[in-house]
Motif scaffolding. Structure first.
Motif, PDB file in Angstrom:
ATOM      1  N   LEU A   9     105.304  40.060  40.837  1.00  0.00           N
ATOM      2  CA  LEU A   9     106.772  40.513  41.182  1.00  0.00           C
ATOM      3  C   LEU A   9     106.894  41.924  40.888  1.00  0.00           C
ATOM      4  CD1 LEU A   9     108.890  37.457  40.247  1.00  0.00           C
ATOM      5  CD2 LEU A   9     108.250  38.224  42.534  1.00  0.00           C
ATOM      6  N   PHE A  10     106.343  42.567  39.965  1.00  0.00           N
ATOM      7  CA  PHE A  10     106.618  43.781  39.495  1.00  0.00           C
ATOM      8  C   PHE A  10     105.733  44.715  40.431  1.00  0.00           C
ATOM      9  CE2 PHE A  10     107.689  47.410  37.161  1.00  0.00           C
ATOM     10  CZ  PHE A  10     106.504  48.206  36.756  1.00  0.00           C
ATOM     11  N   LEU A  11     104.708  44.447  40.746  1.00  0.00           N
ATOM     12  CA  LEU A  11     104.095  45.214  41.661  1.00  0.00           C
ATOM     13  C   LEU A  11     104.691  45.239  42.968  1.00  0.00           C
ATOM     14  CD1 LEU A  11     100.066  44.452  40.732  1.00  0.00           C
ATOM     15  CD2 LEU A  11     101.393  46.496  40.295  1.00  0.00           C
ATOM     16  N   LEU A  12     105.141  44.272  43.137  1.00  0.00           N
ATOM     17  CA  LEU A  12     105.889  44.102  44.725  1.00  0.00           C
ATOM     18  C   LEU A  12     106.980  45.021  44.528  1.00  0.00           C
ATOM     19  CD1 LEU A  12     105.447  42.090  47.186  1.00  0.00           C
ATOM     20  CD2 LEU A  12     107.085  40.703  46.292  1.00  0.00           C
ATOM     21  N   PHE A  13     107.567  45.166  43.670  1.00  0.00           N
ATOM     22  CA  PHE A  13     108.811  45.659  43.532  1.00  0.00           C
ATOM     23  C   PHE A  13     108.532  47.357  43.605  1.00  0.00           C
ATOM     24  CE2 PHE A  13     112.844  47.517  42.203  1.00  0.00           C
ATOM     25  CZ  PHE A  13     112.463  48.469  41.183  1.00  0.00           C
ATOM     26  N   LEU A  14     107.316  47.566  42.871  1.00  0.00           N
ATOM     27  CA  LEU A  14     106.707  49.055  43.031  1.00  0.00           C
ATOM     28  C   LEU A  14     106.590  49.279  44.503  1.00  0.00           C
ATOM     29  CD1 LEU A  14     104.651  49.811  39.989  1.00  0.00           C
ATOM     30  CD2 LEU A  14     106.728  50.491  40.408  1.00  0.00           C
ATOM     31  N   THR A  15     105.959  48.601  45.261  1.00  0.00           N
ATOM     32  CA  THR A  15     105.561  48.811  46.596  1.00  0.00           C
ATOM     33  C   THR A  15     106.575  49.013  47.571  1.00  0.00           C
ATOM     34  OG1 THR A  15     103.785  47.310  46.186  1.00  0.00           O
ATOM     35  CG2 THR A  15     103.986  47.950  48.619  1.00  0.00           C
ATOM     36  N   ILE A  16     107.652  48.172  47.116  1.00  0.00           N
ATOM     37  CA  ILE A  16     108.970  48.140  48.055  1.00  0.00           C
ATOM     38  C   ILE A  16     109.779  49.231  47.764  1.00  0.00           C
ATOM     39  CG2 ILE A  16     111.214  47.334  48.573  1.00  0.00           C
ATOM     40  CD1 ILE A  16     109.517  44.346  48.099  1.00  0.00           C
ATOM     41  N   SER A  17     110.020  49.636  46.401  1.00  0.00           N
ATOM     42  CA  SER A  17     110.684  50.925  46.105  1.00  0.00           C
ATOM     43  C   SER A  17     109.968  52.461  46.347  1.00  0.00           C
ATOM     44  CB  SER A  17     111.193  50.882  44.737  1.00  0.00           C
ATOM     45  OG  SER A  17     109.951  50.646  43.939  1.00  0.00           O
ATOM     46  N   ASN A  18     108.756  52.221  46.366  1.00  0.00           N
ATOM     47  CA  ASN A  18     107.807  53.341  46.988  1.00  0.00           C
ATOM     48  C   ASN A  18     108.123  53.671  48.497  1.00  0.00           C
ATOM     49  OD1 ASN A  18     106.675  54.985  44.967  1.00  0.00           O
ATOM     50  ND2 ASN A  18     105.016  53.483  44.811  1.00  0.00           N
ATOM     51  N   ALA A  19     108.045  52.419  49.174  1.00  0.00           N
ATOM     52  CA  ALA A  19     108.364  52.630  50.479  1.00  0.00           C
ATOM     53  C   ALA A  19     109.713  53.390  50.864  1.00  0.00           C
ATOM     54  CB  ALA A  19     108.273  51.494  51.334  1.00  0.00           C
ATOM     55  N   HIS A  20     110.727  53.201  50.023  1.00  0.00           N
ATOM     56  CA  HIS A  20     112.106  53.790  50.444  1.00  0.00           C
ATOM     57  C   HIS A  20     112.323  54.807  49.538  1.00  0.00           C
ATOM     58  CE1 HIS A  20     112.174  49.532  51.922  1.00  0.00           C
ATOM     59  NE2 HIS A  20     113.140  50.211  52.903  1.00  0.00           N
ATOM     60  N   SER A  21     111.361  55.649  48.961  1.00  0.00           N
ATOM     61  CA  SER A  21     111.492  56.442  48.037  1.00  0.00           C
ATOM     62  C   SER A  21     111.514  58.025  48.775  1.00  0.00           C
ATOM     63  CB  SER A  21     110.464  56.625  46.999  1.00  0.00           C
ATOM     64  OG  SER A  21     109.234  57.270  47.783  1.00  0.00           O
ATOM     65  N   GLN A  22     111.527  58.169  50.017  1.00  0.00           N
ATOM     66  CA  GLN A  22     111.543  59.169  50.689  1.00  0.00           C
ATOM     67  C   GLN A  22     113.182  59.800  50.675  1.00  0.00           C
ATOM     68  OE1 GLN A  22     109.656  59.581  54.556  1.00  0.00           O
ATOM     69  NE2 GLN A  22     109.569  61.595  54.551  1.00  0.00           N
ATOM     70  N   LYS A  23     113.407  61.082  50.044  1.00  0.00           N
ATOM     71  CA  LYS A  23     114.862  61.248  50.059  1.00  0.00           C
ATOM     72  C   LYS A  23     115.097  61.809  51.098  1.00  0.00           C
ATOM     73  CE  LYS A  23     115.611  62.935  45.220  1.00  0.00           C
ATOM     74  NZ  LYS A  23     114.371  62.901  44.324  1.00  0.00           N
ATOM     75  N   LYS A  24     116.606  61.390  51.708  1.00  0.00           N
ATOM     76  CA  LYS A  24     117.011  61.793  53.026  1.00  0.00           C
ATOM     77  C   LYS A  24     118.176  62.972  52.622  1.00  0.00           C
ATOM     78  CE  LYS A  24     115.765  57.855  55.198  1.00  0.00           C
ATOM     79  NZ  LYS A  24     115.042  57.972  56.377  1.00  0.00           N
ATOM     80  N   VAL A  25     118.433  63.653  53.825  1.00  0.00           N
ATOM     81  CA  VAL A  25     119.213  64.799  53.667  1.00  0.00           C
ATOM     82  C   VAL A  25     120.359  64.270  54.543  1.00  0.00           C
ATOM     83  CG1 VAL A  25     119.759  67.191  54.323  1.00  0.00           C
ATOM     84  CG2 VAL A  25     117.360  66.594  53.235  1.00  0.00           C
ATOM     85  N   ILE A  26     121.372  64.152  53.804  1.00  0.00           N
ATOM     86  CA  ILE A  26     122.761  63.665  54.450  1.00  0.00           C
ATOM     87  C   ILE A  26     123.870  64.644  54.319  1.00  0.00           C
ATOM     88  CG2 ILE A  26     124.394  61.995  54.501  1.00  0.00           C
ATOM     89  CD1 ILE A  26     122.265  59.980  53.357  1.00  0.00           C
TER      90      ILE A  26
END
Ligand SMILES: [Zn+2]
Length: 151
Positions: A9-26
């Motif tokens: 579960l922890f590894l899964l969480f890391l994978t998901i959070s990495n996929a969304h880690s690209q910082k957005k410019v808003i």
């Protein structure tokens, strides 16, 4: 047994959070208007299209990188640029994760819109009539959405 589930579960969480880690410019519309030229604002923020053969990068073949004119994210490299004859800068690939795809159903057509993945600025459209010997894709991009920098 329980421990291994927790690790998974922890590894899964890391994978998901990495996929969304690209910082957005808003930014607000007013901020974009202030930062961009009229032409850049029209293309990037209002999804406008510049006239064919009018953009500064249509016949531009120097070696280097094309960055987003809105947020300076590297989007395309000169090695993927080709002369499509359409009047717009054309590329057969983009720089990893920095371009996102949307379905555009405007004007009674179904097209694939391409946007900057960081500031969501409109770049152009992606078509499937690119060079067969490479990707078969043609990223049709407005010059006004790009800024070139030599290598
Ligand atoms: Zn951008």
């Amino acid at each position: 047994m329980k421990k291994s589930i927790h690790i998974i579960l922890f590894l899964l969480f890391l994978t998901i959070s990495n996929a969304h880690s690209q910082k957005k410019v808003i930014k607000t519309d007013a901020e974009w208007k202030q930062q961009l030229t009229e032409k850049q604002y029209f293309v990037l923020r209002q999804k406008g299209t510049e006239y064919a053969f009018s953009g500064e990068y249509d016949k531009h073949y120097k070696t280097g990188t094309y960055y987003c004119a809105g947020c300076n994210t590297p989007l395309f490299t000169s090695t993927t640029k080709f002369d499509s004859g359409t009047g717009w800068p054309s590329f057969d690939n983009h720089i990893n994760n920095n371009v996102a795809f949307l379905i555009d159903k405007k004007y009674g057509m179904v097209r694939t819109e391409i946007i900057c993945n960081v500031c969501e600025g409109h770049l152009g459209h992606m078509f499937k009539d690119g060079p067969k010997e490479t990707t078969g894709k043609r990223y049709c991009v407005n010059s006004a959405s790009l800024l070139f920098n030599k290598k």
